[in-house]
Design a protein around this motif. Sequence first.
Motif, short mmCIF file in Angstrom:
data_model
loop_
_atom_site.label_atom_id
_atom_site.label_comp_id
_atom_site.label_asym_id
_atom_site.label_seq_id
_atom_site.Cartn_x
_atom_site.Cartn_y
_atom_site.Cartn_z
N THR A 1 -68.42 -12.16 -14.36
CA THR A 1 -68.59 -13.60 -14.20
C THR A 1 -67.98 -14.08 -12.88
O THR A 1 -68.22 -15.21 -12.44
CB THR A 1 -67.95 -14.40 -15.35
N ILE A 2 -67.17 -13.25 -12.25
CA ILE A 2 -66.52 -13.63 -10.98
C ILE A 2 -67.07 -12.83 -9.82
O ILE A 2 -67.29 -13.34 -8.73
CB ILE A 2 -64.98 -13.38 -11.07
N PHE A 3 -67.29 -11.52 -10.05
CA PHE A 3 -67.71 -10.63 -8.96
C PHE A 3 -69.15 -10.20 -9.19
O PHE A 3 -69.45 -9.58 -10.22
CB PHE A 3 -66.80 -9.39 -8.90
N ASP A 4 -70.03 -10.51 -8.24
CA ASP A 4 -71.41 -10.02 -8.33
C ASP A 4 -71.37 -8.51 -8.24
O ASP A 4 -70.69 -7.97 -7.37
CB ASP A 4 -72.25 -10.52 -7.14
N ASP A 5 -72.13 -7.87 -9.11
CA ASP A 5 -72.24 -6.42 -9.03
C ASP A 5 -70.84 -5.77 -8.90
O ASP A 5 -70.54 -5.08 -7.91
CB ASP A 5 -73.07 -6.08 -7.76
N VAL B 1 -48.86 -10.73 -24.88
CA VAL B 1 -50.20 -10.65 -24.29
C VAL B 1 -50.13 -9.74 -23.07
O VAL B 1 -49.15 -9.76 -22.33
CB VAL B 1 -50.77 -12.05 -23.88
N VAL B 2 -51.14 -8.90 -22.91
CA VAL B 2 -51.14 -7.98 -21.77
C VAL B 2 -52.35 -8.29 -20.89
O VAL B 2 -53.48 -8.38 -21.37
CB VAL B 2 -51.16 -6.51 -22.25
N MET B 3 -52.06 -8.51 -19.62
CA MET B 3 -53.11 -8.87 -18.64
C MET B 3 -53.60 -7.59 -17.97
O MET B 3 -52.88 -6.99 -17.18
CB MET B 3 -52.52 -9.81 -17.59
N TRP B 4 -54.83 -7.20 -18.29
CA TRP B 4 -55.37 -5.96 -17.71
C TRP B 4 -56.08 -6.30 -16.41
O TRP B 4 -57.27 -6.59 -16.38
CB TRP B 4 -56.29 -5.27 -18.73
N TYR B 5 -55.30 -6.25 -15.32
CA TYR B 5 -55.86 -6.59 -13.99
C TYR B 5 -57.07 -5.73 -13.65
O TYR B 5 -58.01 -6.18 -13.01
CB TYR B 5 -54.80 -6.41 -12.90
N THR B 6 -56.99 -4.46 -14.07
CA THR B 6 -58.09 -3.52 -13.83
C THR B 6 -59.41 -4.11 -14.31
O THR B 6 -60.45 -3.97 -13.65
CB THR B 6 -57.81 -2.22 -14.63
N SER B 7 -59.36 -4.76 -15.48
CA SER B 7 -60.56 -5.34 -16.06
C SER B 7 -60.94 -6.64 -15.35
O SER B 7 -62.11 -6.87 -15.02
CB SER B 7 -60.32 -5.59 -17.55
N ALA B 8 -59.96 -7.48 -15.09
CA ALA B 8 -60.24 -8.76 -14.41
C ALA B 8 -60.95 -8.52 -13.08
O ALA B 8 -61.85 -9.26 -12.69
CB ALA B 8 -58.94 -9.53 -14.17
N ASP C 1 -67.31 -11.29 -0.09
CA ASP C 1 -66.63 -12.52 0.32
C ASP C 1 -67.30 -13.70 -0.39
O ASP C 1 -68.52 -13.85 -0.23
CB ASP C 1 -66.76 -12.68 1.85
N PRO C 2 -66.63 -14.47 -1.22
CA PRO C 2 -65.19 -14.41 -1.48
C PRO C 2 -64.83 -13.23 -2.39
O PRO C 2 -65.70 -12.68 -3.06
CB PRO C 2 -64.92 -15.73 -2.21
N ASN C 3 -63.56 -12.90 -2.41
CA ASN C 3 -63.10 -11.78 -3.22
C ASN C 3 -61.74 -12.16 -3.84
O ASN C 3 -60.70 -11.70 -3.38
CB ASN C 3 -62.99 -10.53 -2.34
N PRO C 4 -61.78 -13.00 -4.86
CA PRO C 4 -60.51 -13.52 -5.39
C PRO C 4 -59.85 -12.57 -6.40
O PRO C 4 -59.50 -12.97 -7.51
CB PRO C 4 -60.95 -14.82 -6.09
N HIS C 5 -59.68 -11.30 -6.01
CA HIS C 5 -59.14 -10.30 -6.94
C HIS C 5 -57.70 -10.64 -7.35
O HIS C 5 -57.03 -11.43 -6.68
CB HIS C 5 -59.18 -8.92 -6.29
N VAL C 6 -57.27 -10.03 -8.44
CA VAL C 6 -55.91 -10.28 -8.93
C VAL C 6 -55.03 -9.03 -8.81
O VAL C 6 -54.13 -8.82 -9.61
CB VAL C 6 -55.92 -10.80 -10.40
N ALA C 7 -55.29 -8.23 -7.78
CA ALA C 7 -54.47 -7.02 -7.60
C ALA C 7 -52.99 -7.36 -7.43
O ALA C 7 -52.12 -6.60 -7.84
CB ALA C 7 -54.97 -6.20 -6.41
N PHE C 8 -52.70 -8.52 -6.83
CA PHE C 8 -51.30 -8.91 -6.62
C PHE C 8 -50.79 -9.81 -7.75
O PHE C 8 -49.81 -10.54 -7.58
CB PHE C 8 -51.15 -9.65 -5.29
N THR D 1 -60.46 -10.68 -19.64
CA THR D 1 -61.30 -11.48 -18.74
C THR D 1 -60.46 -12.07 -17.61
O THR D 1 -59.27 -12.35 -17.76
CB THR D 1 -61.99 -12.66 -19.47
N TYR D 2 -61.12 -12.27 -16.51
CA TYR D 2 -60.49 -12.85 -15.32
C TYR D 2 -59.88 -14.21 -15.65
O TYR D 2 -58.74 -14.51 -15.30
CB TYR D 2 -61.57 -12.98 -14.25
N GLU D 3 -60.68 -15.00 -16.37
CA GLU D 3 -60.27 -16.38 -16.66
C GLU D 3 -58.96 -16.42 -17.46
O GLU D 3 -58.04 -17.18 -17.14
CB GLU D 3 -61.40 -17.05 -17.45
N ASP D 4 -58.88 -15.62 -18.52
CA ASP D 4 -57.66 -15.60 -19.35
C ASP D 4 -56.46 -15.14 -18.54
O ASP D 4 -55.35 -15.68 -18.66
CB ASP D 4 -57.84 -14.62 -20.53
#
Length: 416
Positions: free
Chosen positions: A336-340, A324-331, A349-356, A56-59
């Motif tokens: 719960t963060i990105f509509d559709d 613990v492994v953070m699967w950015y692909t999933s986040a 917009d907004p687009n708070p992705h975690v690609a970086f 999840t994004y939150e974790d």
Amino acid sequence: DEIASTPLHDLSWWQQSPAERDAAFASLRRDRPRMFVPLGPAKEGSRPKGFWALTTYEDILEVSRRPEDFSSGIGGTQIFDQPAELQEYRGSIIDMDNPEHARLRKIVSRGFTARNLSGLRDEIEETVSEILDEMSETGECDFVEEFASLLPLRIIDNLLGIPREHEKFILEATNTILGASDSEYIEDQSARGIGKAVTAASEALIALLNDLAEDRIANPQDDLITKLVAADDENLTPQEMAKFFILLVGAGNETTRNVISHGLHVLTQHPEQRDLWLSDYEEYATTAIEEMLRWATPVIHFRRTVTRDGVMLGDLELFEGDKVVMWYTSANRDETIFDDPEKFDITRDPNPHVAFGGAGAHFCLGAHLARLELDVAFRMLFERYPDIRAVGEPVRLRSNFLNGIKHLRAEYTVAP
Ligand code: HEM
């Protein structure tokens, strides 16, 4: 059950289509957002071997914000601990904790402040123009080989001060190191074969760096190698420099190019999005680039290791040494963060992705540079070849770490 055995570390699992993977991650987020993936049988009386798959994004954001509980240094940031034979070459800032991390990051950041990079737009424009001039005049090409991989390569080489004659070698070496699990880059896919090839590529990179560093001490230039080996009291040791160099050429080369390639592919699949962007490049550039970053998520995951017993993540109790492994692909597809989230939308917009990476200490040092490269790349590509499009399916890198594209055919009209 099926979900409990989702083998996220297994390369063959990553061979399925992106849509299938997205569906599997959606189930994990819904039903098993903190799933334990065992790696081999548990020994009696000790903690089972394996890792917690965070989806999840939150974790993921939370873990990235708590480096004192979730270490990058213990065993490194890959799923499997760093093999002993590679420790000489790996372990730069990305695999460090404070206080070393803060000290080194401050030094190496010298070359990456927005101010330092401001003159870079002109240089990137020149580089893109040169690459476009060299592109095949037949109106078709391997877009990865003739465009996407060349831009980040030339830019990181210029930044560091690596002469053009080494370009092919740098690309091959970083392909070997970061594409190690793909037989196109390392034929012998046994553990020994991979170890040998990665060691050889790392050693060759260090040999080149040593030559360049020696030269820059005698003949300082306006480049990052000179800045980092410059004689002052905040110098990097030769060993620190070597590890940072390998990190930088790899990170510089093997990430941004995949956003360019995935970008052309997804824009081809969604002509209405592409037409919208081309109707006013400037208007949509910022949001389109963030959406391509979210869409591509070039770095699939990074790992952290729990530093003490009793660390809590939500209601999950963790113990020292747990991974613990953070699967950015999933986040980046978290509903719960990105509509559709499965929709590619250049106006998102907004687009708070975690690609970086999430947030905090290890946030990508090259994010500003990557965004600049992406902006100039698409702007000039569409100016020169407004009808350029991907043809057929991309040939994907065999990897569970990089969402890479090795080859992608493109077609475009060449003005007579
Ligand atoms: C760190 C992704 C481009 C240099 C990271 C991290 C991610 C990432 C996810 C976080 C590592 C962690 O939390 O453990 C990307 C993506 C890129 C990109 C998706 C392109 C689209 C670049 C470029 C450079 C670069 C162009 C350099 C020229 C670095 C460095 C770190 C880093 C040095 C380590 C920072 C630290 O640990 O303090 N990157 N990166 N990256 N990236 Fe990037």
